[in-house]
Design an enzyme around this catalytic site. Structure first.
Site, short mmCIF file in Angstrom:
data_model
loop_
_atom_site.label_atom_id
_atom_site.label_comp_id
_atom_site.label_asym_id
_atom_site.label_seq_id
_atom_site.Cartn_x
_atom_site.Cartn_y
_atom_site.Cartn_z
CG ASP A 280 9.65 31.67 30.24
OD1 ASP A 280 9.95 32.85 30.08
OD2 ASP A 280 8.67 31.28 30.91
CB CYS B 114 37.63 59.68 48.62
SG CYS B 114 38.41 61.30 48.79
CE LYS C 179 7.29 36.42 30.60
NZ LYS C 179 7.89 35.16 30.95
CB CYS D 14 41.07 64.72 45.82
SG CYS D 14 41.03 63.38 46.99
CG ASP E 45 11.27 34.96 35.17
OD1 ASP E 45 11.22 34.16 36.13
OD2 ASP E 45 10.70 36.05 35.11
CB ALA E 46 15.60 33.04 30.31
CB SER F 193 -1.49 32.48 33.35
OG SER F 193 -0.15 32.73 33.28
CE1 TYR G 45 -3.95 42.78 35.12
CE2 TYR G 45 -1.82 43.35 36.08
CZ TYR G 45 -2.89 42.47 35.94
OH TYR G 45 -2.89 41.29 36.62
CE LYS H 269 3.88 39.00 31.46
NZ LYS H 269 4.50 38.81 32.77
CE LYS I 126 -3.97 43.61 29.24
NZ LYS I 126 -4.20 44.49 30.38
CG ASP J 107 9.28 41.14 36.63
OD1 ASP J 107 8.48 40.25 36.96
OD2 ASP J 107 10.50 40.95 36.54
CB CYS K 123 40.83 59.95 46.16
SG CYS K 123 39.43 60.61 45.26
CB CYS L 246 37.22 64.60 47.11
SG CYS L 246 37.16 63.58 45.64
CD GLU M 257 -2.55 47.17 28.85
OE1 GLU M 257 -2.28 46.46 29.85
OE2 GLU M 257 -3.67 47.26 28.36
S1 IVH Z 1 -3.48 41.45 31.80
C1 IVH Z 1 -6.28 37.87 31.69
N1 IVH Z 1 -1.75 43.42 31.71
O1 IVH Z 1 1.42 39.32 33.88
C2 IVH Z 1 -5.18 38.82 31.49
N2 IVH Z 1 -1.19 41.50 32.99
O2 IVH Z 1 2.01 36.63 32.86
C3 IVH Z 1 -4.68 39.30 32.75
N3 IVH Z 1 0.96 41.64 34.14
O3 IVH Z 1 -0.93 37.59 35.80
C4 IVH Z 1 -3.43 39.98 32.71
N4 IVH Z 1 1.49 43.65 33.44
O4 IVH Z 1 0.07 39.72 36.80
C5 IVH Z 1 -2.01 42.20 32.20
N5 IVH Z 1 -0.30 45.25 31.57
C6 IVH Z 1 -0.59 44.03 32.05
C7 IVH Z 1 0.29 43.35 32.91
C8 IVH Z 1 -0.04 42.07 33.35
C9 IVH Z 1 1.86 42.61 34.19
C10 IVH Z 1 1.08 40.32 34.81
C11 IVH Z 1 -0.19 39.84 35.44
C12 IVH Z 1 -0.47 38.49 34.86
C13 IVH Z 1 0.89 38.11 34.36
C14 IVH Z 1 0.77 37.10 33.25
#
Ligand code: IVH
Length: 658
Positions: free
Chosen positions: A36, A412, A301, A396, A32-33, A81, A216, A117, A277, A119, A393, A417, A115
């Site tokens: 990104d 072992c 992230k 033992c 991912d890094a 997203s 979520y 995030k 949010k 994965d 081992c 043991c 919250e």
């Molecule tokens: S809210 C419009 N809350 O992260 C906002 N998303 O990178 C909708 N995800 O597509 C997303 N944990 O699949 C929200 N606590 C959380 C989340 C979360 C994981 C995912 C989600 C989203 C992606 C965006």
């Protein structure tokens, strides 16, 4: 170096290919890094050259399109997203924007929801008239794939909710770390495995993967405050993310982020950051969204922090099954605020693959995993020494070590043991097993050393007087431990099966066996064919149970446990008409499908998504789907599958209850 236009177009292509792999093949060439970082380069070029932005650029789209073989579902509202924040400056910019828009719109103190995030894979689930109606993947954000049957396999997701208005919830499907770690899978990580499982055409396969979900938010049907919406969803039985409400100011926000970062290792699911949010949903509407992401939320992230340290030594640790694992002893190094001194090396293949030697400077990564990983050699040590796999081992000290797993691992095989005995007792008492609080490593060691116990059965013969005579105990702690041991005597049979550490029996199979057999004795005298008849018992598990039945050692242990008062409780309800049977449902019935499912379950049966050779019956309604044709074909070939319309099914239940 600044990108040229050609480089930019190549980058667009490259990111497309990565996106396609990520969304459709459940794999990603880059971590991912790295993704990104390429994405950021692309965005930087586009910011400088807005006229050159390609309509094909991934910044102009959300994800890749859905695959062809699932029916499509149009998301209302779109599944967007999230914009990313990587540092305090990004967070401060987000806060400024939120506070400014709030001032313009309404004034007053703004709150945020913070919250984890999760994965995993995003899904959207519609409830109509209180019943789970349609579930779909995110797809390209606008159109997703319908995976309703697969989503229904998630234990803990309500199929009905006590509201009549339409509700659309959104959440993240994932596989627990503990489940993924025990899973033999070709997937690089739990998220890819979850994504693969979600898109199975056969829901039975999905079910085996034991998916979980955390909701979520509610895209339709929520409350004014997002945190209230989460509480409301929770009160209706949804598994939800923990959402913390904080004022829209940098210090409390950073505190909350720090707390979630520190909780990573305690969670049984991977998180790769936090989502921040705006809590007030009307303000979310005012702030709106770009084509790709809402303006009222941001994903922060966590850094996948890497470090370099010296491999000082390698020790070998003996687990409860005797498998000996190499453990790297490291010069202490701090990664993401946690001091790391040890890392697992898994097995000798891993040591060879990494080509590491004692004395080397090694590269270390701490991502979502509980245990940090060595990812390679940073600089070979001057006097580097090979890592020698022991032939005796380390616990033992006997030459009882044999190669297993085609020579990749060593084990072992001495049942006496001390390290194995200790690990077995630790496992027996663990939370998921007999759940005996207060029996930590030091106490187990002391009880073994003072000969108060030899096996787990001896725990149940311990008396207050035995404990109070030992160094570590005072009046209250001795009595508490005696009480905790006593309370564990009547744990459910499924917990005892887990506690005994029987090979191939995990949480789900322990529940299944405990539900099917009226007592421990019945299970331990079952014939192989009695076991194999059960849907989820494969030959490996059946063989493991057969092996136990003939083990004198195991029999002695069980006898001692029972003699010392262990009396596992069973949840099996006698005389249930559909006990041990599986039913599938198709077509439109006079009552919600969830009601029929509940009836099947209440009568001891299990609901399966598809018909197969082992399915006992198909309950069909009007306009039945392909399951009906499949069941007929099976019946024609001599499979004893019953085809029942709704009234025949009701009659079957009534007959059996008379
Ligand atoms: S809210 C419009 N809350 O992260 C906002 N998303 O990178 C909708 N995800 O597509 C997303 N944990 O699949 C929200 N606590 C959380 C989340 C979360 C994981 C995912 C989600 C989203 C992606 C965006």
């Amino acid at each position: 170096m600044a990108l040229q236009h050609d480089d930019y177009l190549r980058l667009v292509k490259k990111l497309h290919a990565l996106n396609a792999d990520y969304y459709t093949k459940n794999e990603s060439e880059l971590v991912d890094a790295d993704y990104d970082s390429l994405y950021q380069q692309l965005k930087a070029f586009e910011a400088q050259h807005p006229l050159l932005v390609s309509p094909d650029s991934p910044t102009q789209q959300v994800g890749a399109g859905p695959e062809e073989h699932f029916a499509h579902h149009v998301h209302h509202p779109k599944m967007l997203s999230l914009a990313n924040a990587f540092n305090a400056d990004d967070l401060a910019r987000f806060l400024n924007r939120v506070n400014k828009d709030a001032q313009d719109a309404q004034g007053g103190q703004v709150h945020l929801s913070i919250e984890p995030k999760v994965d995993g894979c995003a899904v959207s689930i519609d409830y109509k008239n209180g019943t789970l109606a349609v579930a779909a993947t995110r797809g390209n954000g606008h159109i997703g794939e319908i995976i309703t049957d697969n989503i229904r396999t998630i234990v803990g997701l309500p199929h009905t909710i006590p509201v009549q208005h339409n509700v659309t919830v959104r959440g993240e499907v994932y596989i627990k770390k503990s489940v993924f770690n025990h899973m033999k899978s070709d997937f690089a990580n739990a998220r890819n495995a979850a994504s693969g499982a979600l898109r199975q055409l056969d829901a039975n396969v999905t079910k085996d993967r034991q998916l979980d979900i955390l909701i979520y938010g509610a895209a339709i049907g929520g409350h004014e405050s997002h945190v209230d919406t989460i509480d409301w969803l929770k009160s209706m039985g949804f598994p939800v993310v923990d959402a913390l409400k904080v004022p829209a100011l940098l210090p409390p926000l950073q505190n909350a982020i720090g707390a979630i970062d520190h909780s990573r290792s305690e969670r049984d699911y991977d998180i790769d950051g936090v989502v921040i949010k705006v809590d007030h949903e009307p303000l979310q509407l005012v702030m709106g969204a770009t084509a790709k992401a809402p303006r009222w939320a941001v994903a922060y992230k966590f850094a996948e922090e890497e470090g370099v340290t010296t491999l000082e030594d390698v020790s070998f640790q003996v687990g409860r099954t005797g498998i000996i694992t190499p453990v790297a002893q490291l010069a202490p190094v701090t990664l993401s605020g946690v001091t790391i001194k040890r890392a697992t090396l898994h097995n000798s293949d891993e040591i060879k693959r990494l080509d590491i030697h004692i004395g080397d400077k090694v590269r270390l990564k701490r991502a979502g995993e509980v245990i940090p990983k060595i990812i390679g050699v940073a600089e070979p040590g001057d006097d580097r020494r090979s890592i020698l796999v022991p032939n005796q081992c380390p616990s033992c000290m006997q030459a009882s070590v044999v190669p297993v797993d085609s020579g990749v691992a060593i084990q072992c095989i001495n049942p006496q043991c001390p390290a194995q005995i200790k690990a077995r007792i630790r496992h027996f008492c663990s939370k998921n097993a007999m759940d005996i609080a207060g029996l930590g490593d030091a106490i187990i060691e002391q009880l073994l050393a003072s000969k108060c116990i030899d096996t787990v059965a001896d725990l149940y013969a311990l008396r207050y007087e035995d404990l109070i005579a030992l160094d570590r105990f005072a009046d209250k702690s001795a009595q508490n431990l005696i009480d905790a041991i006593h309370a564990s005597k009547t744990r459910p049979l499924s917990r005892l099966l887990i506690a005994l550490g029987i090979p191939h029996i995990g949480d789900v199979s322990a529940d299944l066996l405990a539900a099917r057999f009226p007592s421990l004795d019945a299970l331990l005298t079952a014939k192989e064919e009695d076991l194999l008849i059960l849907d989820q018992v494969g030959p490996k598990m059946a063989r493991a149970i057969m092996a136990l039945q003939s083990s004198v050692h195991f029999k002695q242990l069980i006898d001692a446990l029972l003699l010392n008062g262990v009396q596992p409780t069973t949840s099996r309800v006698q005389n249930q008409p559909l006990q041990g049977q599986t039913y599938a449902i198709t077509g439109t019935l006079s009552q919600p499908r969830s009601a029929i499912q509940a009836m099947i379950k209440a009568n001891g049966g299990r609901v399966v998504a598809n018909v197969g050779k082992k399915t006992n019956g198909l309950i069909y309604g009007d306009s039945p789907g392909s399951k009906y044709a499949k069941a007929l074909a099976l019946k024609d070939k001599g499979t004893p599958i019953a085809l029942l319309n709704e009234s025949e099914f009701m009659a079957l239940l009534n007959e059996s209850s008379q």
